[in-house]
Design a protein around this motif. Sequence first.
Motif, short mmCIF file in Angstrom:
data_model
loop_
_atom_site.label_atom_id
_atom_site.label_comp_id
_atom_site.label_asym_id
_atom_site.label_seq_id
_atom_site.Cartn_x
_atom_site.Cartn_y
_atom_site.Cartn_z
N UNK A 85 0.91 -1.24 -0.15
CA UNK A 85 -0.01 -0.03 -0.13
C UNK A 85 0.82 1.20 0.04
N UNK A 86 0.41 2.43 -0.10
CA UNK A 86 1.04 3.43 -0.30
C UNK A 86 1.75 3.79 1.22
N UNK A 87 1.45 3.27 2.31
CA UNK A 87 2.30 3.68 3.51
C UNK A 87 2.65 2.39 4.11
N UNK A 88 3.12 1.27 3.26
CA UNK A 88 3.69 0.23 3.81
C UNK A 88 3.14 -1.18 3.27
N UNK A 89 3.29 -2.16 3.95
CA UNK A 89 2.78 -3.44 3.47
C UNK A 89 1.50 -3.83 4.64
N UNK A 90 0.47 -4.74 3.97
CA UNK A 90 -0.40 -4.88 4.70
C UNK A 90 -0.23 -6.56 4.74
N UNK A 91 -0.67 -7.39 5.81
CA UNK A 91 -0.20 -8.62 6.10
C UNK A 91 -1.69 -9.18 6.68
N UNK A 92 -1.97 -10.41 5.91
CA UNK A 92 -3.15 -11.20 6.85
C UNK A 92 -2.82 -12.51 6.44
N UNK A 93 -3.70 -13.34 7.08
CA UNK A 93 -3.86 -14.68 6.80
C UNK A 93 -4.36 -15.34 5.72
N UNK A 94 -5.53 -14.45 5.29
CA UNK A 94 -6.26 -14.73 3.93
C UNK A 94 -7.08 -13.38 3.53
N UNK A 95 -7.77 -13.54 2.57
CA UNK A 95 -8.48 -12.41 2.00
C UNK A 95 -9.64 -12.00 2.91
N UNK A 96 -10.27 -12.61 3.51
CA UNK A 96 -11.23 -12.42 4.49
C UNK A 96 -10.93 -11.71 5.66
#
Length: 135
Positions: free
Chosen positions: A33-44
């Motif tokens: 993203x414009x302000x870093x990275x987004x992390x999650x385990x899945x798309x939900x």
Amino acid sequence: MVHVGGVKKGIGLLENQDNYCSFVYKAIKLTPSTDGVRVSACCEQSPKKVNSIDEIDNYITDLRTQFDNGQKPESCKRCWISESTGIDSKRLSGNRNELFNNDGIVLADLEFSNKCNLACVSCNHLKSSYWGKQN
């Protein structure tokens, strides 16, 4: 209790817990993203903004700890809501997936940018730069 690929194996298998989610132990999703990275385990799951590998590791470790302790993390509320209304969730379908029987991370969803010249109805500005121009 033995740890294999981030999942405890032995008496009282985590897989038997009501809140077990294979994505938390077997998958990772990284989105720039414009302000870093987004992390999650899945798309939900609601993603968390991170700025380093250590922050990714800390986030995943914290998420796994919540599941290990039988908690239902707030960031996973889409699955809990679906299940409470009788709808099959991403969590439940993932738990049935044979792919997740392997050790370690078996699914990595890496997005490198939102550069796209399409404006699909099922998409949004986060996935398509063309949608961003339209808004």
